[in-house]
Design an enzyme around this catalytic site. Sequence first.
Site, mmCIF file in Angstrom:
data_model
loop_
_atom_site.group_PDB
_atom_site.id
_atom_site.type_symbol
_atom_site.label_atom_id
_atom_site.label_comp_id
_atom_site.label_asym_id
_atom_site.label_seq_id
_atom_site.Cartn_x
_atom_site.Cartn_y
_atom_site.Cartn_z
ATOM 1 N N ARG A 1 0.660 -1.269 0.098
ATOM 2 C CA ARG A 1 -0.155 -0.099 -0.054
ATOM 3 C C ARG A 1 0.867 1.315 -0.026
ATOM 4 O O ARG A 1 2.072 1.219 0.481
ATOM 5 C CB ARG A 1 -0.947 -0.158 1.169
ATOM 6 C CG ARG A 1 -1.920 -1.056 1.223
ATOM 7 C CD ARG A 1 -2.884 -0.909 2.577
ATOM 8 N NE ARG A 1 -1.905 -1.274 3.629
ATOM 9 C CZ ARG A 1 -1.521 -0.243 4.234
ATOM 10 N NH1 ARG A 1 -1.899 1.411 4.143
ATOM 11 N NH2 ARG A 1 -0.754 -0.230 5.569
ATOM 12 N N LYS B 1 -8.499 -3.128 1.230
ATOM 13 C CA LYS B 1 -8.355 -1.764 2.503
ATOM 14 C C LYS B 1 -9.358 -0.663 1.958
ATOM 15 O O LYS B 1 -9.551 0.037 2.808
ATOM 16 C CB LYS B 1 -7.095 -1.438 2.284
ATOM 17 C CG LYS B 1 -6.110 -2.656 2.899
ATOM 18 C CD LYS B 1 -6.661 -3.072 4.169
ATOM 19 C CE LYS B 1 -5.866 -4.106 4.901
ATOM 20 N NZ LYS B 1 -6.267 -4.917 6.088
ATOM 21 N N HIS C 1 -9.195 -4.557 12.957
ATOM 22 C CA HIS C 1 -8.008 -5.189 11.818
ATOM 23 C C HIS C 1 -7.412 -6.016 12.852
ATOM 24 O O HIS C 1 -6.428 -5.881 13.480
ATOM 25 C CB HIS C 1 -7.092 -3.933 11.649
ATOM 26 C CG HIS C 1 -5.920 -4.398 10.798
ATOM 27 N ND1 HIS C 1 -4.548 -3.991 10.934
ATOM 28 C CD2 HIS C 1 -6.059 -5.317 9.764
ATOM 29 C CE1 HIS C 1 -4.071 -4.720 10.002
ATOM 30 N NE2 HIS C 1 -4.834 -5.513 9.269
ATOM 31 N N SER D 1 0.998 -5.936 10.018
ATOM 32 C CA SER D 1 1.553 -6.909 9.055
ATOM 33 C C SER D 1 2.810 -7.459 9.790
ATOM 34 O O SER D 1 3.774 -6.876 10.054
ATOM 35 C CB SER D 1 1.978 -6.019 7.843
ATOM 36 O OG SER D 1 2.455 -7.115 6.750
ATOM 37 N N LYS E 1 -0.611 -12.542 12.459
ATOM 38 C CA LYS E 1 -2.136 -12.396 12.786
ATOM 39 C C LYS E 1 -2.820 -13.790 11.854
ATOM 40 O O LYS E 1 -3.641 -14.371 12.586
ATOM 41 C CB LYS E 1 -2.666 -11.165 12.315
ATOM 42 C CG LYS E 1 -3.809 -10.810 12.206
ATOM 43 C CD LYS E 1 -4.241 -9.216 12.352
ATOM 44 C CE LYS E 1 -3.665 -8.588 11.386
ATOM 45 N NZ LYS E 1 -4.163 -9.020 9.861
ATOM 46 N N THR E 2 -2.324 -13.813 10.818
ATOM 47 C CA THR E 2 -2.937 -14.896 9.928
ATOM 48 C C THR E 2 -2.613 -16.178 10.331
ATOM 49 O O THR E 2 -3.318 -17.239 10.569
ATOM 50 C CB THR E 2 -2.662 -14.380 8.526
ATOM 51 O OG1 THR E 2 -3.114 -13.370 8.103
ATOM 52 C CG2 THR E 2 -3.123 -16.062 7.493
ATOM 53 N N ASP F 1 -8.628 -11.091 8.828
ATOM 54 C CA ASP F 1 -8.022 -9.747 8.753
ATOM 55 C C ASP F 1 -9.066 -8.508 9.389
ATOM 56 O O ASP F 1 -8.568 -7.546 9.713
ATOM 57 C CB ASP F 1 -7.593 -9.523 7.523
ATOM 58 C CG ASP F 1 -6.433 -8.123 7.216
ATOM 59 O OD1 ASP F 1 -5.567 -8.191 7.982
ATOM 60 O OD2 ASP F 1 -6.962 -7.433 6.265
ATOM 61 N N ARG G 1 2.944 -12.140 -0.957
ATOM 62 C CA ARG G 1 1.553 -12.576 -0.320
ATOM 63 C C ARG G 1 0.721 -13.635 -1.365
ATOM 64 O O ARG G 1 1.239 -13.816 -2.321
ATOM 65 C CB ARG G 1 0.645 -11.282 -0.453
ATOM 66 C CG ARG G 1 1.163 -10.364 0.578
ATOM 67 C CD ARG G 1 -0.003 -9.424 0.876
ATOM 68 N NE ARG G 1 0.551 -8.576 2.061
ATOM 69 C CZ ARG G 1 0.255 -8.485 3.417
ATOM 70 N NH1 ARG G 1 -0.674 -9.704 3.675
ATOM 71 N NH2 ARG G 1 0.293 -7.791 4.401
#
Length: 538
Positions: free
Chosen positions: A60, A201, A221, A239, A243-244, A258, A323
């Site tokens: 981003r 996003k 988030h 990031s 988290k994932t 997410d 990703r």
Amino acid sequence: MNKSASNTKTIALTSYGINHANFHYQLSAEELHKITLEKGMGEESSLGAIAVNTGEFTGRSPKDRFIVKDTITEDKIWWGDINIPFEPAAFDKLYDKVINYLNQKELYVRDAYACAEDAYKLNIRVINEYPWSNMFAYNMFLRPTEEELETFNPEWTVVNAPGFMAEPAVDGTRQHNFAILNFRRKIALIGGTGYTGEIKKGIFSALNFILPTFKNVLPMHCSANVGEDGDTAIFFGLSGTGKTTLSTDPNRKLVGDDEHGWTPDNSVFNFEGGCYAKVINLSAENEPEIYGAIKKGAILENVILDDAGHVDFENTSITQNTRVSYPIYHIDNIQQPSIGKNVKNIFFLTADAFGVLPPISKLTPAQAAYHFISGYTAKVAGTEAGVVEPVPSFSACFGAPFMPLHPTVYAEMLSKKMKEQGVDVWLINTGWTGGPYGVGTRMKLKYTRAMISAALSGELGLYSYDKYHIHSVFGVAQPRECPGVPTEVLSPRATWNDDDAYYKTAFKLTNAFRENFKKFESYASEEIRRGGPQRYAF
């Protein structure tokens, strides 16, 4: 207009200013995969997933994200470096230029929706210049049935033109790329960047305004999963913090990885229909569920393939932000529908590159609010130009680039829910131990998993002096013992073997916390202010 073989609906795009019929509507992932290959816009990996290169932008671009300032937004948005205002007239002119550009292109159109909870469903139409961008939208948004499509009425529109380059001096942008939200026209306008994360996003940012402002729902988030007893766990993190990875647990059903909303009646619902996982250093041994999701229908971004199509997951020559996107049904163990009830535990994940935070600690409500507003992690050497040693990184609510309202709005909503539901909140350091980045080592994933499992099962118990030690610098309660984790690992100071160096570094980080929090002090209560580190370095 070409349609998917399974779809019979006919649409027109004239209401958007697109006057030709050279577009494909609601194509399947298989069809889009095939077209991408035929156009030479991707390669098929040995795992079956298609691999694409997003071009100039592999992440981003927060400084090029704008919100149109009008009567809906001017008094509600927290304007500044994160939410940058854009003039309505400038938006209208730029929108017309983008549409004129797209009128010369073959397009890919998809109807989808966000929010798994029916009461909060947001219908979306996505108009893409590239087939693989449309395939990303198929993966990441929720997919309506044929019956739902017949009466589908899009509320928001994503217009995505990676090949269109803005003229900053003429169009009012900072450079040639842009992502602009217009709440009056209900449009997310994206141009000059092929990075697909801007698509998801954009809608996430819109929901982060709509849900708390009009629906009394806390947008987060975070990832979430559900245990066998029906208890829901929430994982906040920026990031690279896990988290994932940590929410994708073979013993718990995945709600989502997410973006979620927490409703007034204590349910947590996924905004999305897929996952967008980092794949740097991915292995089948350490992350079997994510690795197994990389198959036909998934999209790998900015990875390197060898001549046989094998993915080199350790290769970061294009970017560290490699990703994969895949529909959530590529994971076997999922919650259907993507809704969890009975929130019992919240985990704040941070990759502390200074190596001074405990690997797990229990937070009081005040500490939880403070750390939520702070949203700490750290950047390490090589992640950005000029970063040669660990640098503190703070992102309010663990997602500042996507939060249009003032962070304390979200923090107060979270704090209220935590107190009402009696939720336990844990700070998890997935970063370094035994010293800072370059000296110590990354916390072992098996230890982090063991700590989270112990917290979820209740094995860490209620706070007591016998079971917990109050950290002398950060004031958090760190467990003295945890099943499956060596005792010395639980004390960051003990792993350093150099008390002076440890405390010097710890105080350096506390000073960074305090400096960052200054901009929130006038909004935060005394209780929340005392939730931060109280000891000062001299």
